[in-house]
Design an enzyme around this catalytic site. Structure first.
Site, PDB file in Angstrom:
ATOM      1  N   HIS A 107     -55.031  10.197 -51.989  1.00  0.00           N
ATOM      2  CA  HIS A 107     -55.949  11.544 -51.749  1.00  0.00           C
ATOM      3  C   HIS A 107     -57.261  10.812 -51.394  1.00  0.00           C
ATOM      4  CE1 HIS A 107     -53.819  15.323 -53.246  1.00  0.00           C
ATOM      5  NE2 HIS A 107     -53.186  14.193 -54.556  1.00  0.00           N
ATOM      6  N   SER A 126     -74.419  -2.939 -31.278  1.00  0.00           N
ATOM      7  CA  SER A 126     -74.681  -2.144 -31.144  1.00  0.00           C
ATOM      8  C   SER A 126     -75.642  -2.018 -30.011  1.00  0.00           C
ATOM      9  CB  SER A 126     -75.324  -1.038 -31.918  1.00  0.00           C
ATOM     10  OG  SER A 126     -76.538  -0.400 -32.092  1.00  0.00           O
ATOM     11  N   LYS A 149     -75.277  -4.202 -36.661  1.00  0.00           N
ATOM     12  CA  LYS A 149     -73.961  -3.279 -36.534  1.00  0.00           C
ATOM     13  C   LYS A 149     -72.898  -4.660 -35.787  1.00  0.00           C
ATOM     14  CE  LYS A 149     -73.535   0.982 -36.424  1.00  0.00           C
ATOM     15  NZ  LYS A 149     -73.104   2.046 -36.687  1.00  0.00           N
ATOM     16  N   GLU A 163     -60.995   2.178 -33.297  1.00  0.00           N
ATOM     17  CA  GLU A 163     -61.495   3.303 -32.769  1.00  0.00           C
ATOM     18  C   GLU A 163     -60.251   3.518 -31.644  1.00  0.00           C
ATOM     19  OE1 GLU A 163     -65.690   4.236 -33.635  1.00  0.00           O
ATOM     20  OE2 GLU A 163     -65.182   2.059 -33.300  1.00  0.00           O
TER      21      GLU A 163
END
Ligand code: ARG
Length: 467
Positions: free
Chosen positions: A166, A287, A293, A300
């Site tokens: 979970h 970024s 970042k 992704e």
């Protein structure tokens, strides 16, 4: 839409005998597949060479015609590969583009090539050959990904991390064991690829339009020449079957689904909050506005590519659903789905292999997280069963009280004093501390398939022998 290399003309010379006028422009556009099936040129030419060779061997065409057909086809292969070949949308597809050019190169002998053959068995052949090669490539790429995981697993057979259910901390595991879970997944994908190669290893050529042919062809000869195990057995099924494409797409969809789960873990692990891994610069981006970042874009995109690959499977299943036997033009819609899925699956596997190889494993962060969240609570319960003879349900209850106390005190289980533990259950001795560390916990999981480092090393050796 026609591409730059595609010329359009007004009449269709391929079946001019029946048709007085050429197709409407829209008809030509909806009908043509050359824009994408030119990808099958090498398979088409190889198939035609094998067919012409067989026709001559059987005395159906002369050896002179065979020789001029084969040398004409060789010229066409060169022209396509050096970019000088003029593809024509008026000629619909790769089969007719090649045949028309052959006629221009060698004259009337070209017209004999299509004896005892139809575009229906021709396209089934070309596409099968293409899918077979793609599956062979996929098998190699999956092996490389498996190797990348085996290497990381070996390096980190002893590295502890939290195991999750979970996505909540469950029990400590080793990072090596976690890597080996992916080896199992991609190993199954590879086994599916091998089965699919076996299934499709039958030659369609010679089924002709749908009924076979009256010419004395030798389908075993063409099957052998083209590297198939044997010819297909039913001409109707042969020209209407696209199971090989559906199998490729279902394998691709399952593999992509596996890749997406890994991608998701990489995204989570690389957040500052988790900090389990650091992605290499080669597989991340910055970024444009936030200088701090480092984004896991490749992971992704792998996660996202699963959407289009799964979509391709559903698209082709839907095209094939309810089609009457034998061939219908609907089936021309098979290729783009397979080509797109193949291209994107290759990219996804390659990107993942690179990420797995390059990522830095932050063992300190993994270890710190492995011990938090009372991850060794099950070890305490197991100890009470083993050493104090409690039934597991009672041990579960005692452990629950110890966790509640630790939570109340804001400390780990191993930080509770012996007095505190004995107040909960007097059978507890100081030996219990041996099982409360994460290292002891993972080392104790020696059941077959469990996370103990020695087990993991055995599993790595087993897979090395099969990769
Ligand atoms: N371009 C066609 C396809 O991809 C080739 C077969 C066409 N056969 C036919 N009878 N029109 O399916």
């Amino acid at each position: 839409m026609a591409d730059a290399k595609t010329e359009t003309q007004s009449s269709n010379q391929m079946w001019g005998g029946r048709f007085a006028s050429g197709p409407d422009a829209i008809m030509e556009e909806i009908n043509a597949s050359i824009g994408f099936d030119k990808k099958l040129y090498a398979q088409d030419i190889r198939g035609s060479m094998a067919h012409a060779t067989m026709l001559a061997h059987q005395g159906i065409i002369s050896t002179e015609d065979r020789d001029s057909i084969v040398s004409g086809l060789q010229t066409i292969l060169k022209e396509i590969e050096d970019g000088s070949f003029q593809f024509s949308r008026k000629l619909e597809d790769i089969h007719m583009n090649v045949e028309a050019r052959l006629a221009a190169l060698i004259g009337p002998a070209a017209g004999r090539l299509h004896t005892a053959r139809s575009r229906n068995d021709q396209v089934a052949l070309d596409f099968r050959l293409w899918v077979k090669e793609e599956l062979q490539k996929t098998e190699k790429m999956l092996s490389a990904l498996i190797t990348a995981f085996l290497d990381r697993a070996e390096e980190h057979a002893d590295t502890v991390m939290p195991g999750f259910t979970h996505l909540q901390t469950a029990q400590p595991v080793t990072f090596g064991h976690h890597c080996m879970a992916y080896v199992e997944m991609f190993g199954r994908d590879r086994a599916r690829v091998r089965h699919a190669i076996e299934h499709l290893d039958e030659s369609p050529i010679g089924a002709a339009a749908l009924a076979g042919t009256g010419f004395p062809i030798d389908r075993h000869m063409t099957a052998k020449a083209l590297g198939f195990r044997e010819p297909t057995r039913n001409s109707i099924d042969t020209v209407s079957d696209r199971d090989f494409a559906l199998e490729f797409l279902s394998i691709a969809a399952i593999a992509a689904t596996h890749l997406s789960r890994l991608a998701e873990e990489i995204v989570i692990w690389s957040t500052p909050q988790f900090g389990f891994i650091r992605l290499s610069d080669a597989f991340s981006t910055g970024s444009s506005i936030m200088p701090q970042k480092k984004n896991p874009d490749a992971a992704e995109l792998v996660r996202a590519k699963t959407g289009r690959i799964n979509g391709s499977l559903v698209a082709l299943l839907t095209v094939m659903k309810g089609l009457p036997l034998a061939y219908s033009k609907d089936m021309q819609e098979d290729k783009e789905q397979v080509f797109d899925a193949a291209e994107n699956l290759e990219l996804a596997i390659a990107a993942m292999t690179g990420m797995v190889r390059d990522m830095t494993i932050r063992t300190d962060r993994m270890k710190a997280a492995a011990g938090s969240g009372y991850s060794t609570a099950t070890d305490l319960a197991d100890w009470l069963v083993r050493e104090a003879g409690l039934p597991f349900r009672d041990a579960h209850h005692v452990t629950g009280r110890a966790v509640a106390l630790a939570e109340q005190k804001g400390c780990e289980l191993s930080a509770l004093s012996l007095d505190e533990l004995q107040a909960i259950n007097p059978a507890i001795t100081d030996k219990v501390y041996d099982v409360l560390t994460v290292e002891a916990s993972v080392a104790s999981r020696t059941s077959f398939g469990g996370t103990a480092p020695d087990n993991v090393r055995q599993q790595i050796a087993w897979w090395r022998g099969r990769n």
